[in-house]
Design a protein around this motif. Structure first.
Motif, PDB file in Angstrom:
ATOM      1  N   SER A  25     -62.789 -11.012 -18.142  1.00 51.09           N
ATOM      2  CA  SER A  25     -62.230 -12.325 -17.816  1.00 51.09           C
ATOM      3  C   SER A  25     -60.741 -12.157 -17.512  1.00 51.09           C
ATOM      4  O   SER A  25     -60.045 -11.412 -18.200  1.00 51.09           O
ATOM      5  CB  SER A  25     -62.435 -13.330 -18.952  1.00 51.09           C
ATOM      6  N   GLU A 145     -61.469  -9.654 -27.667  1.00 48.59           N
ATOM      7  CA  GLU A 145     -62.384 -10.430 -26.821  1.00 48.59           C
ATOM      8  C   GLU A 145     -63.120  -9.534 -25.834  1.00 48.59           C
ATOM      9  O   GLU A 145     -64.329  -9.690 -25.616  1.00 48.59           O
ATOM     10  CB  GLU A 145     -61.622 -11.529 -26.086  1.00 48.59           C
ATOM     11  N   ALA A 148     -65.660  -7.390 -27.687  1.00 53.44           N
ATOM     12  CA  ALA A 148     -66.773  -8.203 -28.177  1.00 53.44           C
ATOM     13  C   ALA A 148     -67.870  -8.365 -27.123  1.00 53.44           C
ATOM     14  O   ALA A 148     -69.035  -8.570 -27.469  1.00 53.44           O
ATOM     15  CB  ALA A 148     -66.280  -9.571 -28.642  1.00 53.44           C
ATOM     16  N   VAL A 149     -67.507  -8.261 -25.850  1.00 51.83           N
ATOM     17  CA  VAL A 149     -68.511  -8.367 -24.783  1.00 51.83           C
ATOM     18  C   VAL A 149     -68.843  -6.996 -24.193  1.00 51.83           C
ATOM     19  O   VAL A 149     -69.399  -6.892 -23.100  1.00 51.83           O
ATOM     20  CB  VAL A 149     -68.091  -9.371 -23.680  1.00 51.83           C
ATOM     21  N   TYR A 184     -62.023 -14.111 -33.703  1.00 47.84           N
ATOM     22  CA  TYR A 184     -61.943 -13.972 -32.253  1.00 47.84           C
ATOM     23  C   TYR A 184     -63.115 -13.198 -31.653  1.00 47.84           C
ATOM     24  O   TYR A 184     -63.355 -13.275 -30.457  1.00 47.84           O
ATOM     25  CB  TYR A 184     -60.618 -13.315 -31.844  1.00 47.84           C
ATOM     26  N   SER A 185     -63.870 -12.482 -32.455  1.00 48.27           N
ATOM     27  CA  SER A 185     -65.034 -11.766 -31.926  1.00 48.27           C
ATOM     28  C   SER A 185     -66.330 -12.541 -32.159  1.00 48.27           C
ATOM     29  O   SER A 185     -67.408 -12.069 -31.826  1.00 48.27           O
ATOM     30  CB  SER A 185     -65.125 -10.363 -32.541  1.00 48.27           C
ATOM     31  N   MET A 186     -66.225 -13.734 -32.722  1.00 50.78           N
ATOM     32  CA  MET A 186     -67.417 -14.538 -33.011  1.00 50.78           C
ATOM     33  C   MET A 186     -67.915 -15.292 -31.780  1.00 50.78           C
ATOM     34  O   MET A 186     -67.126 -15.682 -30.925  1.00 50.78           O
ATOM     35  CB  MET A 186     -67.107 -15.559 -34.113  1.00 50.78           C
ATOM     36  N   SER A 187     -69.217 -15.514 -31.754  1.00 53.44           N
ATOM     37  CA  SER A 187     -69.800 -16.355 -30.707  1.00 53.44           C
ATOM     38  C   SER A 187     -69.502 -17.816 -31.006  1.00 53.44           C
ATOM     39  O   SER A 187     -69.093 -18.156 -32.135  1.00 53.44           O
ATOM     40  CB  SER A 187     -71.314 -16.152 -30.668  1.00 53.44           C
ATOM     41  N   LEU A 188     -69.712 -18.681 -30.037  1.00 52.99           N
ATOM     42  CA  LEU A 188     -69.496 -20.110 -30.241  1.00 52.99           C
ATOM     43  C   LEU A 188     -70.375 -20.633 -31.366  1.00 52.99           C
ATOM     44  O   LEU A 188     -69.922 -21.403 -32.219  1.00 52.99           O
ATOM     45  CB  LEU A 188     -69.755 -20.895 -28.948  1.00 52.99           C
ATOM     46  N   ASP A 189     -71.643 -20.199 -31.411  1.00 57.74           N
ATOM     47  CA  ASP A 189     -72.547 -20.644 -32.481  1.00 57.74           C
ATOM     48  C   ASP A 189     -71.990 -20.259 -33.849  1.00 57.74           C
ATOM     49  O   ASP A 189     -72.053 -21.033 -34.795  1.00 57.74           O
ATOM     50  CB  ASP A 189     -73.945 -20.059 -32.284  1.00 57.74           C
ATOM     51  N   SER A 190     -71.465 -19.042 -33.959  1.00 58.52           N
ATOM     52  CA  SER A 190     -70.886 -18.601 -35.231  1.00 58.52           C
ATOM     53  C   SER A 190     -69.650 -19.411 -35.593  1.00 58.52           C
ATOM     54  O   SER A 190     -69.432 -19.728 -36.758  1.00 58.52           O
ATOM     55  CB  SER A 190     -70.530 -17.115 -35.166  1.00 58.52           C
ATOM     56  N   ASP A 193     -70.748 -22.788 -37.008  1.00 55.48           N
ATOM     57  CA  ASP A 193     -71.433 -22.784 -38.321  1.00 55.48           C
ATOM     58  C   ASP A 193     -70.498 -23.124 -39.444  1.00 55.48           C
ATOM     59  O   ASP A 193     -69.381 -22.771 -39.520  1.00 55.48           O
ATOM     60  CB  ASP A 193     -72.077 -21.420 -38.599  1.00 55.48           C
TER      61      ASP A 193
END
Length: 193
Positions: A25, A145, A148-149, A184-190, A193
């Motif tokens: 990105s 970031e 993480a991907v 910062y390495s978490m997904s949006l879902d995480s 939560d």
């Protein structure tokens, strides 16, 4: 008189960072500047709250908002080039100072004194250290970031940046690393939560 100052600064959004690396990105200087302003503010608040600091967090945030302003004239010179050797670094700093002065010169005379201390920062200001730490923290976040991907291009930059941040004396930096960086390495879902 028409002032070009804010039109120049608006061009931060046109300057991409990390130009020599494969990015998943794109990050521009305007995005980076906003992040550095938030982190500078946070580091000062943390230092004041937990470690007895007497910093002006708002001043640090404003310093951070203008910390890359010269790049609207110079562009973003990648770190490995900027710090390749002392001669290049000195030459670039000279260009940077000239660009900062060019920006100040675009302001109406009555406003120069108000903006100059933020565009041409006095590096002895205690808050400036936190802007520099936040700038480095922003680089670490970009690395986190990207990693993480699965972008391994940022592995060495991550290791070097993390190591340099671990070596600084400001306790607020360690606090930020321990408390905020893991998210910062978490997904949006995480995050939700």
């Amino acid at each position: 008189m028409t002032s070009k100052f804010f039109a120049f600064l608006d061009r931060m959004k046109l300057i991409d960072r990390w130009a020599l690396m494969r990015n998943t990105s794109v990050e521009d200087v305007a995005q980076h500047t906003m992040q550095v302003a938030m982190i500078s503010h946070a580091l000062c608040v943390i230092e004041n709250t937990f470690y007895g600091g007497k910093l002006d967090a708002n001043k640090a945030a404003v310093m951070a908002l203008y910390h890359e302003s010269a790049e609207v004239v110079t562009g973003d010179l990648p770190t490995p080039v900027k710090y390749y050797d002392d001669d290049i670094n000195r030459a670039y700093k000279n260009i940077e100072h000239r660009a900062e002065q060019k920006l100040i010169d675009t302001l109406p005379e009555e406003l120069k004194a108000a903006f100059s201390p933020f565009v041409k920062v006095d590096k002895s200001e205690p808050e400036y250290v936190y802007v520099k730490r936040a700038d480095k923290m922003s680089a670490l976040i970009k690395c986190v970031e990207e990693l993480a991907v699965g972008n391994k291009e940022f592995e060495k930059a991550y290791e070097a940046t993390l190591q340099s941040l671990k070596c600084v004396p400001e306790k607020s930096v360690k606090y930020f690393l321990d408390v905020f960086i893991p998210a910062y390495s978490m997904s949006l879902d995480s995050l939700l939560d």
